[in-house]
Write an enzyme that holds these catalytic residues in place. Structure first.
Site, PDB file in Angstrom:
ATOM      1  N   CYS A   1      18.310  24.389  -4.841  1.00 44.40           N
ATOM      2  CA  CYS A   1      17.653  25.305  -5.784  1.00 44.40           C
ATOM      3  C   CYS A   1      18.642  25.992  -6.721  1.00 44.40           C
ATOM      4  CB  CYS A   1      16.800  26.325  -5.034  1.00 44.40           C
ATOM      5  SG  CYS A   1      17.721  27.432  -3.941  1.00 44.40           S
TER       6      CYS A   1
ATOM      7  N   HIS B   1      16.081  31.393  -1.934  1.00 44.65           N
ATOM      8  CA  HIS B   1      15.601  30.428  -2.926  1.00 44.65           C
ATOM      9  C   HIS B   1      15.594  31.070  -4.307  1.00 44.65           C
ATOM     10  CE1 HIS B   1      13.650  26.673  -3.954  1.00 44.65           C
ATOM     11  NE2 HIS B   1      12.754  27.351  -4.660  1.00 44.65           N
TER      12      HIS B   1
ATOM     13  N   HIS C   1      11.569  24.596 -10.030  1.00 39.56           N
ATOM     14  CA  HIS C   1      12.638  24.771  -9.047  1.00 39.56           C
ATOM     15  C   HIS C   1      12.859  23.481  -8.275  1.00 39.56           C
ATOM     16  CE1 HIS C   1       9.722  25.523  -5.573  1.00 39.56           C
ATOM     17  NE2 HIS C   1       8.956  25.474  -6.630  1.00 39.56           N
TER      18      HIS C   1
END
Length: 136
Positions: free
Chosen positions: A13, A73, A85
């Site tokens: 990510c 994240h 993402h």
């Protein structure tokens, strides 16, 4: 998806967010836990009205009792409640209930948003063209 990846071979990510900014002439930190400390904080609510495309949204575990906050994240805001993402692969999801691509887990673990594009050459956000390493 490649944990720790920052190339065409694969991304995690934060590798994805780092490379998207890099490809646009901006250097940010490598890890989500570092990226969350850069840029300018944006006040948010469930309407997402204060966000702009390009803002970073951070997800994880909120501080509770003796547990510290943990950022796990990061995603890039696209507008209209949508994020892009890397999670298994690069994908677009919505943070708005009722949307077909609604990601409840992301909504439930949202921590904060930061704006990088109004922090150029400050707050840990650097323009590549201004960095000695990239000057000819």
């Amino acid at each position: 998806y490649l944990w720790g990846g920052t190339s065409a071979k694969g991304f995690d990510c934060s590798g994805y967010t780092k490379m998207v900014f890099y490809w646009n002439g901006i250097q940010i930190s490598r890890d989500a836990s570092q990226q969350v400390h850069t840029g300018n904080k944006i006040e948010t609510d469930t309407t997402w009205k204060n966000l702009l495309p390009g803002d970073l949204l951070f997800f994880g575990q909120k501080a509770e009792g003796d547990k510290k906050e943990r950022i796990r994240h990061v995603a890039i805001y696209m507008g209209n409640g949508k994020i892009i993402h890397s999670a298994g692969n690069v994908k677009i999801e919505s943070l708005i209930r009722g949307e077909p691509d609604f990601a409840e887990h992301r909504l439930n673990t949202f921590i904060r948003a930061k704006r990088m594009l109004n922090s150029l050459n400050e707050n840990g956000v650097d323009l590549l063209k201004d960095m000695d390493l990239y000057k000819l």
